[in-house]
Design an enzyme around this catalytic site. Structure first.
Site, PDB file in Angstrom:
ATOM      1  CG  HIS A 205      -2.040  -0.987   1.095  1.00 58.11           C
ATOM      2  ND1 HIS A 205      -2.566  -1.669   2.163  1.00 58.11           N
ATOM      3  CD2 HIS A 205      -2.730  -1.403  -0.005  1.00 58.11           C
ATOM      4  CE1 HIS A 205      -3.553  -2.454   1.728  1.00 58.11           C
ATOM      5  NE2 HIS A 205      -3.660  -2.313   0.411  1.00 58.11           N
ATOM      6  CD  GLU A 208      -0.736   0.668   4.351  1.00 58.57           C
ATOM      7  OE1 GLU A 208      -0.053  -0.372   4.456  1.00 58.57           O
ATOM      8  OE2 GLU A 208      -1.964   0.644   4.118  1.00 58.57           O
ATOM      9  NE  ARG A 256      -6.367   0.123   0.207  1.00 67.74           N
ATOM     10  CZ  ARG A 256      -6.298  -0.518   1.371  1.00 67.74           C
ATOM     11  NH1 ARG A 256      -5.799   0.053   2.429  1.00 67.74           N
ATOM     12  NH2 ARG A 256      -6.727  -1.767   1.463  1.00 67.74           N
ATOM     13  CG  ASN A 273      -3.399  -6.817   1.160  1.00 65.95           C
ATOM     14  OD1 ASN A 273      -2.829  -7.876   0.837  1.00 65.95           O
ATOM     15  ND2 ASN A 273      -3.737  -6.547   2.408  1.00 65.95           N
ATOM     16  NE  ARG A 274      -9.619  -5.491   0.722  1.00 63.99           N
ATOM     17  CZ  ARG A 274      -8.674  -5.107   1.606  1.00 63.99           C
ATOM     18  NH1 ARG A 274      -7.435  -5.564   1.503  1.00 63.99           N
ATOM     19  NH2 ARG A 274      -8.990  -4.301   2.607  1.00 63.99           N
ATOM     20  CG  HIS A 327      -0.261  -3.802   5.291  1.00 65.08           C
ATOM     21  ND1 HIS A 327      -1.071  -3.404   4.265  1.00 65.08           N
ATOM     22  CD2 HIS A 327       0.166  -5.052   4.972  1.00 65.08           C
ATOM     23  CE1 HIS A 327      -1.146  -4.370   3.363  1.00 65.08           C
ATOM     24  NE2 HIS A 327      -0.405  -5.391   3.771  1.00 65.08           N
ATOM     25  CB  SER A 328       1.299   1.739   8.712  1.00 69.98           C
ATOM     26  OG  SER A 328       1.064   2.674   7.691  1.00 69.98           O
ATOM     27  CE1 TYR A 329      -4.696   4.800  11.845  1.00 70.91           C
ATOM     28  CE2 TYR A 329      -4.235   5.178   9.514  1.00 70.91           C
ATOM     29  CZ  TYR A 329      -5.058   5.319  10.614  1.00 70.91           C
ATOM     30  OH  TYR A 329      -6.242   6.000  10.479  1.00 70.91           O
ATOM     31  CD  GLU A 402      -2.654  -2.875   9.141  1.00 69.82           C
ATOM     32  OE1 GLU A 402      -2.031  -1.836   8.841  1.00 69.82           O
ATOM     33  OE2 GLU A 402      -3.455  -3.437   8.368  1.00 69.82           O
TER      34      GLU A 402
END
Ligand code: 0X9
Ligand code: ZN
Length: 441
Positions: A205, A208, A256, A273-274, A327-329, A402
């Site tokens: 992403h 991030e 993103r 991420n999908r 990832h975050s957050y 995260e």
């Protein structure tokens, strides 16, 4: 949630902006007119529907979101939906571009005052920066120089949609004795023996930024600290979405997705991420304007294809014991599955126990509170790399980490070092536990 600024702070910020804009590209311009709306009550179902319909970007990431980023194009529709659901709200940021500029300018002026000591150029970049975020070019300078380390091999697993390399770093853990340097070859070399392996993914992403920053620190430390996870092979992709990352530096700090030009739509990008082929479609947006747009089909994107191929290859030559997507957050460690239908995942308890070891260690370092939970408890999402690693590759341990903070993607650079330190301590314990495990499956 983004705290609101007082008008004098905005005034000071705008003044400082005039002083420094000449050196910085405007990576807030695409956020002009975007607002942040704070809902007065939680309504997970309505918010989830708004996300799936591609109308809002949820800004709370450690539970059901009550802060929403709304664009000028969608504001009218979002208002209608909220009114119908009886949800009241306040506009807490009138113009996100302006809001972020003000904050960033203050940050940059501080950094400038301190006369930063670290450098990263094409001829000298011996360590990842810890006093500021690195551009993609700087990441490449570092990786090119790292490649001359005897136990490290840096290579490209494929190209992004705009043609940038997706780099993988393979750190050979066997005994830490010296090996001949391997060139930056198009494919990475594999040993003939089955070895225990760990896979870390960063930067999928774009916004991030702390993810690649920490992932690069981990690479650096594992390479230079022979005590870490002796006997494990470590593969790290520090920047899985280079095009999106570059876009966050040039146009839109909160971008993103990747940079796919979606046909027949005014909106770009697929949420990488999908886009993985496990429970593909559930808990993801079918609309190109959605922040969680899943793409036209599973693995439609060159970035996810490259990651899949590399993971399959690593898995065929070694036993992939753990996959961690950084990832975050939210300060959370999530374990599979993220989709509603598939729980509990195999080795749920073991994943939980190893996860507890990780978060307990992390929390002691700088007194933070990371928590472990099932991904689906946070919110349903599938087609994620974590779920694919668990469900298809059968990795025993699969996680989404995260990182800091609990409030925002736009984390100040002075948090890079402590975030890296705490994650590193957690990983040390995890690597030790993995290396000691007798049966890998
Ligand atoms: O939504 C995501 O892809 C991840 N969160 S992020 O804020 N970094 O975008 C979390 C995915 C974990 N899976 C589930 N929550 N089901
Ligand atoms: Zn993420």
């Amino acid at each position: 949630m983004l705290p609101q600024m007082s008008s004098w702070q905005q005034y000071v910020g705008v003044f400082l902006l005039a002083v420094v804009t000449s050196v910085a590209s405007d990576n807030y311009k695409e956020l002009t007119g975007n607002q942040v709306w704070k809902l007065n009550q939680e309504d997970e179902a309505t918010v989830q529907q708004l996300v799936v319909d591609g109308l809002v970007d949820p800004l709370d990431h450690s539970g059901p979101s009550t802060s929403l980023r709304v664009t000028p194009e969608t504001a009218g529709l979002v208002k209608e939906v909220l009114d119908q659901a009886g949800i009241t709200y306040q506009v807490i940021v009138q113009d996100l571009a302006r809001y972020l500029r003000v904050n960033d300018v203050i940050q940059r002026s501080q950094v400038r005052k301190e006369l930063r000591a670290q450098t990263c150029t094409s001829s000298s970049c011996t360590a990842p920066l810890t006093d500021n975020y690195m551009t993609f070019d700087q990441m490449e300078y570092y990786l090119a120089q790292l490649n001359s380390h005897p136990r490290v091999s840096v290579s490209s697993i494929g190209k992004s949609i705009e043609g940038r390399d997706i780099w993988i770093v393979h750190i050979n853990r066997s005994g830490c004795e010296g090996q001949e340097p391997i060139g930056m070859t198009p494919r990475f070399a594999y040993s003939a023996m089955k070895r225990r392996t760990v896979w870390l993914e960063g930067g999928i992403h774009a916004r991030e930024w702390i993810s690649p920053a920490v992932t690069l620190q981990i690479i650096h430390n594992i390479t230079h600290d022979c005590s870490m996870g002796r006997g494990l092979e470590v593969y790290v992709v520090p920047m899985a979405n280079p095009d999106g990352y570059v876009h966050t530096w040039t146009n839109n700090r909160l971008w993103r997705k990747n940079r796919r030009n979606n046909p027949d739509s005014s909106c770009d990008g697929v949420d990488l991420n999908r886009n993985w082929d496990f429970d593909y479609g559930v808990g993801a947006s079918p609309h190109p304007c959605g922040e969680t747009y899943r793409g036209t089909s599973a693995f439609s994107e060159p970035e996810t294809q490259a990651l899949r191929e590399a993971m399959l290859q690593v898995n065929s030559t070694g036993t992939l014991q753990m996959v961690m997507a950084v990832h975050s957050y939210g300060q959370l460690l999530l374990y599979p599955y993220g989709g509603p239908a598939s729980n509990p995942a195999p080795y749920k308890e073991k994943m939980e126990n190893l996860g507890k070891l990780f978060v307990n260690t992390v929390n002691k370092v700088h007194d933070k509170t990371y928590k472990i939970m099932n991904a689906n408890e946070l919110y349903p999402a599938s087609g994620t790399s974590q779920d694919w690693a668990k469900g298809i590759l059968k990795a025993k341990y699969a996680y989404t980490l995260e990182l800091r903070s609990k409030k925002t993607f736009v984390l100040k650079p002075d948090e890079i070092l402590p975030t890296g330190q705490e994650v590193l301590e957690g990983l040390k314990m995890v690597f030790l536990a993995l290396a000691r495990e007798k049966n890998t499956q």
